[in-house]
Design a protein around this motif. Structure first.
Motif, PDB file in Angstrom:
ATOM      1  N   UNK A   1       0.835  -1.213   0.000  1.00 26.58           N
ATOM      2  CA  UNK A   1       0.000   0.000   0.000  1.00 26.58           C
ATOM      3  C   UNK A   1       0.865   1.257   0.000  1.00 26.58           C
ATOM      4  N   UNK A   2       1.894   1.276   0.840  1.00 24.46           N
ATOM      5  CA  UNK A   2       2.757   2.457   0.923  1.00 24.46           C
ATOM      6  C   UNK A   2       3.487   2.698  -0.397  1.00 24.46           C
ATOM      7  N   UNK A   3       4.009   1.644  -0.991  1.00 27.52           N
ATOM      8  CA  UNK A   3       4.762   1.814  -2.228  1.00 27.52           C
ATOM      9  C   UNK A   3       3.864   2.153  -3.405  1.00 27.52           C
ATOM     10  N   UNK A   4       2.677   1.568  -3.456  1.00 24.54           N
ATOM     11  CA  UNK A   4       1.738   1.924  -4.526  1.00 24.54           C
ATOM     12  C   UNK A   4       1.436   3.417  -4.478  1.00 24.54           C
ATOM     13  N   UNK A   5       1.258   3.946  -3.269  1.00 29.12           N
ATOM     14  CA  UNK A   5       0.933   5.365  -3.107  1.00 29.12           C
ATOM     15  C   UNK A   5       2.141   6.236  -3.450  1.00 29.12           C
ATOM     16  N   UNK A   6       3.314   5.842  -2.962  1.00 25.61           N
ATOM     17  CA  UNK A   6       4.505   6.674  -3.147  1.00 25.61           C
ATOM     18  C   UNK A   6       5.035   6.638  -4.581  1.00 25.61           C
ATOM     19  N   UNK A   7       5.020   5.455  -5.207  1.00 24.98           N
ATOM     20  CA  UNK A   7       5.658   5.297  -6.506  1.00 24.98           C
ATOM     21  C   UNK A   7       4.681   5.120  -7.662  1.00 24.98           C
ATOM     22  N   UNK A   8       3.475   4.722  -7.348  1.00 25.50           N
ATOM     23  CA  UNK A   8       2.529   4.345  -8.390  1.00 25.50           C
ATOM     24  C   UNK A   8       2.550   2.847  -8.589  1.00 25.50           C
TER      25      UNK A   8
ATOM     26  N   UNK B   1      -1.006  -7.461  -8.576  1.00 27.13           N
ATOM     27  CA  UNK B   1      -2.449  -7.317  -8.795  1.00 27.13           C
ATOM     28  C   UNK B   1      -3.243  -7.990  -7.683  1.00 27.13           C
ATOM     29  N   UNK B   2      -2.753  -9.118  -7.187  1.00 25.93           N
ATOM     30  CA  UNK B   2      -3.429  -9.795  -6.090  1.00 25.93           C
ATOM     31  C   UNK B   2      -3.365  -9.000  -4.806  1.00 25.93           C
ATOM     32  N   UNK B   3      -2.214  -8.379  -4.541  1.00 28.54           N
ATOM     33  CA  UNK B   3      -2.094  -7.541  -3.360  1.00 28.54           C
ATOM     34  C   UNK B   3      -3.022  -6.334  -3.438  1.00 28.54           C
ATOM     35  N   UNK B   4      -3.085  -5.724  -4.613  1.00 34.87           N
ATOM     36  CA  UNK B   4      -3.973  -4.577  -4.781  1.00 34.87           C
ATOM     37  C   UNK B   4      -5.422  -4.984  -4.568  1.00 34.87           C
ATOM     38  N   UNK B   5      -5.809  -6.112  -5.134  1.00 27.81           N
ATOM     39  CA  UNK B   5      -7.182  -6.595  -4.951  1.00 27.81           C
ATOM     40  C   UNK B   5      -7.480  -6.855  -3.471  1.00 27.81           C
ATOM     41  N   UNK B   6      -6.522  -7.453  -2.762  1.00 27.67           N
ATOM     42  CA  UNK B   6      -6.710  -7.721  -1.335  1.00 27.67           C
ATOM     43  C   UNK B   6      -6.881  -6.424  -0.553  1.00 27.67           C
ATOM     44  N   UNK B   7      -6.079  -5.420  -0.877  1.00 25.91           N
ATOM     45  CA  UNK B   7      -6.196  -4.131  -0.203  1.00 25.91           C
ATOM     46  C   UNK B   7      -7.559  -3.491  -0.450  1.00 25.91           C
ATOM     47  N   UNK B   8      -8.000  -3.518  -1.710  1.00 27.61           N
ATOM     48  CA  UNK B   8      -9.287  -2.910  -2.048  1.00 27.61           C
ATOM     49  C   UNK B   8     -10.426  -3.659  -1.361  1.00 27.61           C
TER      50      UNK B   8
ATOM     51  N   UNK C   1      -6.558   5.000  -3.981  1.00 26.86           N
ATOM     52  CA  UNK C   1      -7.568   5.006  -5.049  1.00 26.86           C
ATOM     53  C   UNK C   1      -7.140   5.912  -6.197  1.00 26.86           C
ATOM     54  N   UNK C   2      -6.462   7.000  -5.892  1.00 26.11           N
ATOM     55  CA  UNK C   2      -5.991   7.877  -6.967  1.00 26.11           C
ATOM     56  C   UNK C   2      -5.003   7.132  -7.867  1.00 26.11           C
ATOM     57  N   UNK C   3      -4.093   6.370  -7.278  1.00 27.45           N
ATOM     58  CA  UNK C   3      -3.148   5.587  -8.062  1.00 27.45           C
ATOM     59  C   UNK C   3      -3.859   4.493  -8.857  1.00 27.45           C
ATOM     60  N   UNK C   4      -4.844   3.876  -8.228  1.00 27.10           N
ATOM     61  CA  UNK C   4      -5.612   2.836  -8.913  1.00 27.10           C
ATOM     62  C   UNK C   4      -6.379   3.432 -10.090  1.00 27.10           C
ATOM     63  N   UNK C   5      -6.969   4.592  -9.890  1.00 28.86           N
ATOM     64  CA  UNK C   5      -7.714   5.254 -10.962  1.00 28.86           C
ATOM     65  C   UNK C   5      -6.801   5.591 -12.136  1.00 28.86           C
ATOM     66  N   UNK C   6      -5.588   6.049 -11.837  1.00 30.19           N
ATOM     67  CA  UNK C   6      -4.642   6.392 -12.901  1.00 30.19           C
ATOM     68  C   UNK C   6      -4.182   5.154 -13.665  1.00 30.19           C
ATOM     69  N   UNK C   7      -4.029   4.021 -12.958  1.00 32.07           N
ATOM     70  CA  UNK C   7      -3.491   2.810 -13.598  1.00 32.07           C
ATOM     71  C   UNK C   7      -4.560   1.974 -14.282  1.00 32.07           C
TER      72      UNK C   7
ATOM     73  N   UNK D   1      -6.461  -5.967 -14.594  1.00 36.31           N
ATOM     74  CA  UNK D   1      -6.529  -6.411 -13.203  1.00 36.31           C
ATOM     75  C   UNK D   1      -6.754  -5.226 -12.266  1.00 36.31           C
ATOM     76  N   UNK D   2      -6.093  -4.114 -12.549  1.00 38.57           N
ATOM     77  CA  UNK D   2      -6.283  -2.913 -11.741  1.00 38.57           C
ATOM     78  C   UNK D   2      -7.699  -2.374 -11.943  1.00 38.57           C
ATOM     79  N   UNK D   3      -8.153  -2.415 -13.186  1.00 34.78           N
ATOM     80  CA  UNK D   3      -9.511  -1.950 -13.475  1.00 34.78           C
ATOM     81  C   UNK D   3     -10.542  -2.773 -12.715  1.00 34.78           C
ATOM     82  N   UNK D   4     -10.299  -4.070 -12.613  1.00 35.71           N
ATOM     83  CA  UNK D   4     -11.211  -4.935 -11.868  1.00 35.71           C
ATOM     84  C   UNK D   4     -11.221  -4.568 -10.383  1.00 35.71           C
ATOM     85  N   UNK D   5     -10.054  -4.242  -9.832  1.00 35.39           N
ATOM     86  CA  UNK D   5      -9.982  -3.829  -8.432  1.00 35.39           C
ATOM     87  C   UNK D   5     -10.742  -2.531  -8.204  1.00 35.39           C
TER      88      UNK D   5
END
Length: 200
Positions: A23-30, A58-65, A109-115, A121-125
């Motif tokens: 979560x931290x790295x997705x936010x900091x780096x995209x 993608x699995x980690x992102x889905x779990x977080x969401x 969510x901002x990073x997810x929206x951009x990706x 897989x991100x779109x599904x999350x």
């Protein structure tokens, strides 16, 4: 010999460390700039542990969401919606609830929206996150209809659409990001507008 309880506790602590690092790295780096190896290093584990926990990024992102969408608060929110008898108090509650979720999850969510446009897989999350929000808004609209509180000619389906229009992520991004409103001002304005367009 390590006891089963201790192994279970260690596995859960490792899982939480991996999720927190992701979560931290997705936010900091995209999302695209974060590698599994980066997550592993930040969580102080090997890359195989990251794959075992979520099956990759993608699995980690889905779990977080899913944790944000289906967490313990969701049941409490739905129970409060069903129990509320004051239409205006219900609107205030759902505005404050969505504001709370937005403030907690907006950076991710901002990073997810951009990706999302570039990765199915991100779109599904992202769709999972939106579906969770819409469930709460549909319940709110249905409850307002049960209370006989909606504007004449406005049904629960249309009310749910209006709730979505005012309370989705993009609305909050516009008010708090583009317009630089404090979240409290955004919530007050959203409550006022929803009261005007929904309640008779």
């Amino acid at each position: 010999m390590t006891s089963p309880n201790r192994r279970t506790a260690h596995a859960e602590a490792t899982r939480q460390a991996i999720l927190a690092a992701a979560r931290r790295l997705f936010v900091e780096r995209g999302y695209f700039e974060t590698r599994v190896e980066d997550i592993a290093r930040a969580a102080h584990v090997g890359a195989p542990a990251v794959y075992a926990t979520g099956g990759g990024k993608s699995g980690l992102l889905r779990t977080l969401i899913e944790a944000g969408t289906h967490g313990g608060d969701a049941d409490a929110i739905h129970a409060r919606i069903a129990a509320e008898t004051d239409p205006d108090a219900l609107l205030r509650f759902i505005v404050d609830a969505t504001r709370g979720v937005f403030e907690e999850w907006a950076p991710l969510i901002r990073q997810v929206t951009d990706a999302a446009p570039q990765d199915p897989a991100v779109r599904e999350s992202l769709e999972t996150a939106h579906a969770g929000l819409r469930r709460g808004l549909f319940r709110t609209a249905d409850r307002l209809a049960e209370l006989g509180a909606l504007q004449p000619g406005l049904d629960a389906g249309e009310a749910a659409d209006l709730l979505w229009y005012f309370l989705n992520d993009q609305s909050y991004f516009t008010l708090t990001g583009d317009l630089c409103w404090p979240p409290s001002r955004a919530a007050d304005w959203l409550h006022h507008r929803l009261r005007t367009v929904l309640l008779h």
